[in-house]
Motif scaffolding. Sequence first.
Motif, PDB file in Angstrom:
ATOM      1  N   MET A  37      65.636   5.261  35.698  1.00 14.33           N
ATOM      2  CA  MET A  37      65.833   3.865  35.433  1.00 14.33           C
ATOM      3  C   MET A  37      65.907   3.355  33.905  1.00 14.33           C
ATOM      4  SD  MET A  37      64.297   0.664  37.347  1.00 14.33           S
ATOM      5  CE  MET A  37      64.913  -1.020  37.134  1.00 14.33           C
ATOM      6  N   THR A  38      67.170   2.887  33.630  1.00 17.10           N
ATOM      7  CA  THR A  38      66.990   2.450  32.170  1.00 17.10           C
ATOM      8  C   THR A  38      66.027   1.546  31.539  1.00 17.10           C
ATOM      9  OG1 THR A  38      68.621   0.764  32.725  1.00 17.10           O
ATOM     10  CG2 THR A  38      69.563   2.726  32.005  1.00 17.10           C
ATOM     11  N   THR A  39      65.690   1.638  30.556  1.00 15.34           N
ATOM     12  CA  THR A  39      64.835   0.556  29.881  1.00 15.34           C
ATOM     13  C   THR A  39      65.453  -0.308  28.807  1.00 15.34           C
ATOM     14  OG1 THR A  39      64.399   2.299  28.017  1.00 15.34           O
ATOM     15  CG2 THR A  39      62.889   2.284  30.071  1.00 15.34           C
ATOM     16  N   THR A  40      66.771  -0.386  28.878  1.00  9.29           N
ATOM     17  CA  THR A  40      67.305  -1.286  27.998  1.00  9.29           C
ATOM     18  C   THR A  40      67.518  -2.720  28.675  1.00  9.29           C
ATOM     19  OG1 THR A  40      69.499  -0.486  28.898  1.00  9.29           O
ATOM     20  CG2 THR A  40      68.748   0.608  26.477  1.00  9.29           C
ATOM     21  N   THR A  48      72.783   0.271  26.983  1.00  6.11           N
ATOM     22  CA  THR A  48      72.547   0.864  28.220  1.00  6.11           C
ATOM     23  C   THR A  48      73.360   1.812  28.556  1.00  6.11           C
ATOM     24  OG1 THR A  48      72.027  -1.525  29.055  1.00  6.11           O
ATOM     25  CG2 THR A  48      72.470  -0.016  30.766  1.00  6.11           C
ATOM     26  N   LEU A  49      74.536   1.811  28.134  1.00  4.45           N
ATOM     27  CA  LEU A  49      75.522   2.979  28.449  1.00  4.45           C
ATOM     28  C   LEU A  49      75.100   4.279  27.674  1.00  4.45           C
ATOM     29  CD1 LEU A  49      79.260   1.299  28.763  1.00  4.45           C
ATOM     30  CD2 LEU A  49      77.772   2.467  30.443  1.00  4.45           C
ATOM     31  N   GLN A  50      74.527   4.006  26.569  1.00  8.42           N
ATOM     32  CA  GLN A  50      74.159   5.185  25.631  1.00  8.42           C
ATOM     33  C   GLN A  50      72.952   6.027  26.396  1.00  8.42           C
ATOM     34  OE1 GLN A  50      75.113   6.556  22.847  1.00  8.42           O
ATOM     35  NE2 GLN A  50      73.015   8.056  22.624  1.00  8.42           N
ATOM     36  N   GLN A  51      72.048   4.891  26.901  1.00  4.46           N
ATOM     37  CA  GLN A  51      70.780   5.607  27.597  1.00  4.46           C
ATOM     38  C   GLN A  51      71.281   6.581  28.908  1.00  4.46           C
ATOM     39  OE1 GLN A  51      67.296   3.072  29.109  1.00  4.46           O
ATOM     40  NE2 GLN A  51      66.215   4.173  27.376  1.00  4.46           N
ATOM     41  N   ILE A  52      72.342   5.829  29.390  1.00  3.28           N
ATOM     42  CA  ILE A  52      72.657   6.286  30.888  1.00  3.28           C
ATOM     43  C   ILE A  52      73.444   7.962  30.393  1.00  3.28           C
ATOM     44  CG2 ILE A  52      74.580   6.186  32.501  1.00  3.28           C
ATOM     45  CD1 ILE A  52      73.900   3.448  32.743  1.00  3.28           C
ATOM     46  N   ALA A  53      74.138   7.908  29.249  1.00  8.13           N
ATOM     47  CA  ALA A  53      74.675   9.095  28.825  1.00  8.13           C
ATOM     48  C   ALA A  53      73.422  10.039  28.602  1.00  8.13           C
ATOM     49  CB  ALA A  53      75.567   8.776  27.579  1.00  8.13           C
ATOM     50  N   GLU A  54      72.359   9.847  27.724  1.00  7.50           N
ATOM     51  CA  GLU A  54      71.311  10.428  27.433  1.00  7.50           C
ATOM     52  C   GLU A  54      70.715  11.062  28.887  1.00  7.50           C
ATOM     53  OE1 GLU A  54      68.828   8.178  25.230  1.00  7.50           O
ATOM     54  OE2 GLU A  54      70.165   8.348  23.617  1.00  7.50           O
ATOM     55  N   VAL A  63      71.311   6.770  38.454  1.00  9.27           N
ATOM     56  CA  VAL A  63      70.533   5.872  37.400  1.00  9.27           C
ATOM     57  C   VAL A  63      70.428   4.225  38.132  1.00  9.27           C
ATOM     58  CG1 VAL A  63      72.600   5.081  35.986  1.00  9.27           C
ATOM     59  CG2 VAL A  63      70.237   5.101  35.147  1.00  9.27           C
ATOM     60  N   ARG A  64      69.437   3.742  37.802  1.00 10.80           N
ATOM     61  CA  ARG A  64      69.098   2.420  38.218  1.00 10.80           C
ATOM     62  C   ARG A  64      68.997   1.414  36.906  1.00 10.80           C
ATOM     63  NH1 ARG A  64      64.114   0.314  40.899  1.00 10.80           N
ATOM     64  NH2 ARG A  64      63.316   2.747  40.705  1.00 10.80           N
ATOM     65  N   VAL A  65      69.598   0.393  37.297  1.00 11.94           N
ATOM     66  CA  VAL A  65      69.415  -0.771  36.042  1.00 11.94           C
ATOM     67  C   VAL A  65      68.762  -1.849  36.737  1.00 11.94           C
ATOM     68  CG1 VAL A  65      71.286   0.168  34.824  1.00 11.94           C
ATOM     69  CG2 VAL A  65      71.902  -1.583  36.171  1.00 11.94           C
ATOM     70  N   ALA A  66      67.945  -2.571  35.905  1.00 12.41           N
ATOM     71  CA  ALA A  66      67.343  -3.792  36.334  1.00 12.41           C
ATOM     72  C   ALA A  66      68.398  -4.862  36.196  1.00 12.41           C
ATOM     73  CB  ALA A  66      66.138  -4.213  35.758  1.00 12.41           C
ATOM     74  N   CYS A  67      68.529  -6.047  36.952  1.00  9.64           N
ATOM     75  CA  CYS A  67      69.154  -7.062  36.821  1.00  9.64           C
ATOM     76  C   CYS A  67      68.650  -8.256  37.137  1.00  9.64           C
ATOM     77  CB  CYS A  67      70.353  -6.933  37.908  1.00  9.64           C
ATOM     78  SG  CYS A  67      71.647  -7.866  37.788  1.00  9.64           S
ATOM     79  N   PRO A  68      67.627  -8.759  35.773  1.00  6.61           N
ATOM     80  CA  PRO A  68      67.067 -10.059  36.268  1.00  6.61           C
ATOM     81  C   PRO A  68      67.658 -11.459  35.931  1.00  6.61           C
ATOM     82  CG  PRO A  68      66.282  -9.030  34.259  1.00  6.61           C
ATOM     83  CD  PRO A  68      67.464  -8.141  35.048  1.00  6.61           C
TER      84      PRO A  68
END
Length: 367
Positions: A37-40, A48-54, A63-68
């Motif tokens: 899961m991303t932390t951005t 966010t895309l940079q972290q997903i690429a890593e 990959v999961r991303v938070a959506c608050p």
Amino acid sequence: PTVKKPRELIRPRKKTRQIKVGSVLVGGDAPVSVQSMTTTKTHEIGPTLQQIAELTAAGCDIVRVACPRQEDADALSVIAKQSNIPVIADIHFQPKYVFAAIKGGCAAVRVNPGNIRKFDDQVKDICQAASDYGCSLRIGVNAGSLDPRLLKKYGKATPEALVESAVWEASLFEEHGFHDFKISVKHHDPVTMVRAYELLSEQGDWPLHLGVTEAGPAFQGTIKSATAFGALLSRGIGDTIRVSLSAPPVEEVKVGIEILQSLGLRERTLEIVSCPSCGRAQVDVYKLAEDVTEGLKDLKVPLRVAVMGCVVNGPGEAREADLGCASGNGKGQIFIKGEVVATVPEDQIVPTLIEKANELAEKMGLE
Ligand code: SF4
């Protein structure tokens, strides 16, 4: 990811219903996938895309991303489009974000229909939209957010309480004929978590997402996850895993992959067999192992490299490996597939192993 034929320790995989998370199949006979899961801040699209690429480069499958917030929901379509791996939106409470994620092309949404029903009875519409857009869902039951009704009934988040919650939530989708979802029943305590997944696995054929929630900092979290996942996966339970660490998410992926490789559920890439060192060591084994690991970290072929501190177990292990060294008297004997191919001075052990490993990798690539 490729799957190896399960070894004896591993019971046959429980046959679960297979779902699609974008291009990744989860459940059935699909390989166990690794998630993180991303932390951005999700709405910060570039980072966010940079972290997903890593994460993708590290071997992450999903990959999961938070959506608050609304701004995060607005960013989902660009992120889903530009990510090279399927994106799951993690949504609590707000049905409108769920629709944004589904319509924005997210591969899946983590959602708890029980929460949504409390606020706004839109579960049926979510099932319809998810079917229309080929999006799957995950019911993510968590010890920390267990329904107060069940907390009262069981006194705390017991395995039975987690499972009752999950089965009830599943029924909310199922009563609308929707079955493209997986389930998690996470707890911070590995024993409770293992029991919960065992019970859940007995009650249905839902694909299961394994996780020890809030597992802690890297060292503790790694051990908790490895222990719990090992117990479950060795019994054939679990279709996708997420290691939760208070550490950069790439570390979660590395640990997840290592767990699967250790259980023989994923083809190994590089394996370093190094001894723990002892009073007999005639070389700095820790440094040798670290330097060899670092020097070979980009090698993507299944190579077993043995780094041994002395001549007691050294030659034996080194012979078993594709490549190995046994050290002693300021020298290192280099083995390839059991044959001594060189004896080099101690300061040449690492460069020689790296050179030979690359030669072997090249040959393997050509085969
Ligand atoms: Fe000790 Fe030698 Fe075994 Fe390493 S290989 S642990 S140095 S006996």
